[in-house]
Design an enzyme around this catalytic site. Structure first.
Site, PDB file in Angstrom:
ATOM      1  N   ILE A  30      -3.340  -3.673  11.243  1.00  0.00           N
ATOM      2  CA  ILE A  30      -4.139  -4.456  12.166  1.00  0.00           C
ATOM      3  C   ILE A  30      -5.528  -4.765  11.583  1.00  0.00           C
ATOM      4  O   ILE A  30      -6.186  -5.716  12.017  1.00  0.00           O
ATOM      5  CB  ILE A  30      -4.245  -3.686  13.509  1.00  0.00           C
ATOM      6  CG1 ILE A  30      -4.461  -4.599  14.675  1.00  0.00           C
ATOM      7  CG2 ILE A  30      -5.274  -2.574  13.441  1.00  0.00           C
ATOM      8  CD1 ILE A  30      -4.271  -3.906  16.029  1.00  0.00           C
ATOM      9  N   ASN A  86      -2.544   9.098   3.424  1.00  0.00           N
ATOM     10  CA  ASN A  86      -3.747   9.861   3.760  1.00  0.00           C
ATOM     11  C   ASN A  86      -3.383  11.078   4.595  1.00  0.00           C
ATOM     12  O   ASN A  86      -2.595  10.975   5.539  1.00  0.00           O
ATOM     13  CB  ASN A  86      -4.725   8.982   4.551  1.00  0.00           C
ATOM     14  CG  ASN A  86      -5.312   7.866   3.711  1.00  0.00           C
ATOM     15  OD1 ASN A  86      -5.500   8.021   2.515  1.00  0.00           O
ATOM     16  ND2 ASN A  86      -5.585   6.729   4.329  1.00  0.00           N
ATOM     17  N   GLY A  92      -8.931  10.854   5.029  1.00  0.00           N
ATOM     18  CA  GLY A  92      -9.201   9.603   5.747  1.00  0.00           C
ATOM     19  C   GLY A  92      -8.115   9.230   6.738  1.00  0.00           C
ATOM     20  O   GLY A  92      -8.018   8.074   7.145  1.00  0.00           O
ATOM     21  N   GLN A  93      -7.314  10.225   7.160  1.00  0.00           N
ATOM     22  CA  GLN A  93      -6.235   9.910   8.102  1.00  0.00           C
ATOM     23  C   GLN A  93      -6.801   9.711   9.503  1.00  0.00           C
ATOM     24  O   GLN A  93      -7.591  10.537   9.984  1.00  0.00           O
ATOM     25  CB  GLN A  93      -5.209  11.055   8.118  1.00  0.00           C
ATOM     26  CG  GLN A  93      -3.973  10.740   8.950  1.00  0.00           C
ATOM     27  CD  GLN A  93      -2.944  11.868   8.926  1.00  0.00           C
ATOM     28  OE1 GLN A  93      -3.209  12.955   8.400  1.00  0.00           O
ATOM     29  NE2 GLN A  93      -1.778  11.599   9.502  1.00  0.00           N
ATOM     30  N   HIS A  99       2.211   7.537   7.606  1.00  0.00           N
ATOM     31  CA  HIS A  99       2.388   6.118   7.291  1.00  0.00           C
ATOM     32  C   HIS A  99       2.023   5.904   5.836  1.00  0.00           C
ATOM     33  O   HIS A  99       0.994   6.380   5.368  1.00  0.00           O
ATOM     34  CB  HIS A  99       1.541   5.223   8.203  1.00  0.00           C
ATOM     35  CG  HIS A  99       0.133   5.689   8.364  1.00  0.00           C
ATOM     36  ND1 HIS A  99      -0.198   6.725   9.218  1.00  0.00           N
ATOM     37  CD2 HIS A  99      -1.009   5.301   7.767  1.00  0.00           C
ATOM     38  CE1 HIS A  99      -1.506   6.942   9.141  1.00  0.00           C
ATOM     39  NE2 HIS A  99      -2.020   6.100   8.256  1.00  0.00           N
ATOM     40  N   LEU A 100       2.865   5.158   5.149  1.00  0.00           N
ATOM     41  CA  LEU A 100       2.616   4.793   3.757  1.00  0.00           C
ATOM     42  C   LEU A 100       1.962   3.422   3.746  1.00  0.00           C
ATOM     43  O   LEU A 100       2.536   2.446   4.232  1.00  0.00           O
ATOM     44  CB  LEU A 100       3.936   4.765   2.985  1.00  0.00           C
ATOM     45  CG  LEU A 100       3.832   4.462   1.494  1.00  0.00           C
ATOM     46  CD1 LEU A 100       3.029   5.535   0.762  1.00  0.00           C
ATOM     47  CD2 LEU A 100       5.229   4.341   0.889  1.00  0.00           C
ATOM     48  N   HIS A 101       0.722   3.356   3.232  1.00  0.00           N
ATOM     49  CA  HIS A 101       0.049   2.065   3.074  1.00  0.00           C
ATOM     50  C   HIS A 101       0.605   1.372   1.825  1.00  0.00           C
ATOM     51  O   HIS A 101       0.678   1.990   0.757  1.00  0.00           O
ATOM     52  CB  HIS A 101      -1.455   2.252   2.842  1.00  0.00           C
ATOM     53  CG  HIS A 101      -2.223   2.849   3.979  1.00  0.00           C
ATOM     54  ND1 HIS A 101      -3.020   2.083   4.817  1.00  0.00           N
ATOM     55  CD2 HIS A 101      -2.356   4.125   4.405  1.00  0.00           C
ATOM     56  CE1 HIS A 101      -3.625   2.879   5.698  1.00  0.00           C
ATOM     57  NE2 HIS A 101      -3.233   4.120   5.480  1.00  0.00           N
TER      58      HIS A 101
HETATM   59  P1  AMP Z   1      -5.074   6.026   8.136  1.00  0.00           P
HETATM   60  O1  AMP Z   1      -6.575   5.895   8.140  1.00  0.00           O
HETATM   61  O2  AMP Z   1      -4.458   6.307   6.819  1.00  0.00           O
HETATM   62  O3  AMP Z   1      -4.605   6.987   9.222  1.00  0.00           O
HETATM   63  O4  AMP Z   1      -4.539   4.595   8.489  1.00  0.00           O
HETATM   64  C1  AMP Z   1      -4.340   4.134   9.791  1.00  0.00           C
HETATM   65  C2  AMP Z   1      -4.176   2.644   9.675  1.00  0.00           C
HETATM   66  O5  AMP Z   1      -3.522   2.200  10.831  1.00  0.00           O
HETATM   67  C3  AMP Z   1      -5.482   1.879   9.562  1.00  0.00           C
HETATM   68  O6  AMP Z   1      -5.451   1.099   8.379  1.00  0.00           O
HETATM   69  C4  AMP Z   1      -5.498   1.031  10.824  1.00  0.00           C
HETATM   70  O7  AMP Z   1      -6.061  -0.242  10.616  1.00  0.00           O
HETATM   71  C5  AMP Z   1      -4.022   0.950  11.167  1.00  0.00           C
HETATM   72  N1  AMP Z   1      -3.684   0.765  12.568  1.00  0.00           N
HETATM   73  C6  AMP Z   1      -4.113   1.495  13.615  1.00  0.00           C
HETATM   74  N2  AMP Z   1      -3.532   1.082  14.748  1.00  0.00           N
HETATM   75  C7  AMP Z   1      -2.688   0.072  14.400  1.00  0.00           C
HETATM   76  C8  AMP Z   1      -1.803  -0.771  15.117  1.00  0.00           C
HETATM   77  N3  AMP Z   1      -1.637  -0.669  16.443  1.00  0.00           N
HETATM   78  N4  AMP Z   1      -1.101  -1.709  14.435  1.00  0.00           N
HETATM   79  C9  AMP Z   1      -1.251  -1.829  13.104  1.00  0.00           C
HETATM   80  N5  AMP Z   1      -2.066  -1.059  12.362  1.00  0.00           N
HETATM   81  C10 AMP Z   1      -2.783  -0.127  13.005  1.00  0.00           C
END
Ligand code: AMP
Ligand code: ZN
Length: 113
Positions: A30, A86, A92-93, A99-101
């Site tokens: 997002i 993360n 930075g989680q 979730h895998l970026h």
């Molecule tokens: P992390 O910081 O590794 O936990 O990454 C969480 C990621 O989730 C961040 O890059 C957010 O922008 C993304 N995120 C959070 N909520 C949503 C959502 N509803 N849809 C898509 N991405 C999301």
């Protein structure tokens, strides 16, 4: 269900889903940090990378193989991409469903911030 990514998996929360199979769901971040920024999550709730062990390591493999598939689909397989997992505060989680970026479409920096 409190977990936002469980809600996306259950289609109770909207997301731009780009790929899914029996094991994982992939959707656009997002708040993208690159021209292509996709998150790949297991359908099962796993809190973070620290919760992978011998009993569920196959799921970690599914995340990485789905990333390769998504990279080809998004046209970043040749130019390259970065995979990020993360864990916890210093990692930075911010969402506690692993979730895998998948980041691509631009040159990544090293070391990461
Ligand atoms: P992390 O910081 O590794 O936990 O990454 C969480 C990621 O989730 C961040 O890059 C957010 O922008 C993304 N995120 C959070 N909520 C949503 C959502 N509803 N849809 C898509 N991405 C999301
Ligand atoms: Zn969850």
């Amino acid at each position: 269900m409190n977990c936002p990514f469980c809600r996306i998996v259950a289609r109770q929360r909207p997301a731009d889903i780009v790929y899914e199979d029996d094991h994982v769901v992939a959707f656009r971040d997002i708040n993208p940090q690159a021209p292509v920024h996709i998150l790949i999550v297991p359908r099962d709730h796993i809190t973070g990378p620290l919760d992978f062990d011998d009993s569920n390591a196959r799921i970690a493999g599914h995340l990485v193989s789905a990333a390769a598939r998504v990279a080809r689909q998004e046209g970043i397989a040749e130019s390259g991409y970065r995979l990020v997992l993360n864990q916890g505060r210093n990692g930075g989680q911010s969402v506690f469903h692993v979730h895998l970026h998948v980041l691509g479409g631009r040159r990544m920096q090293w070391p990461p911030g």
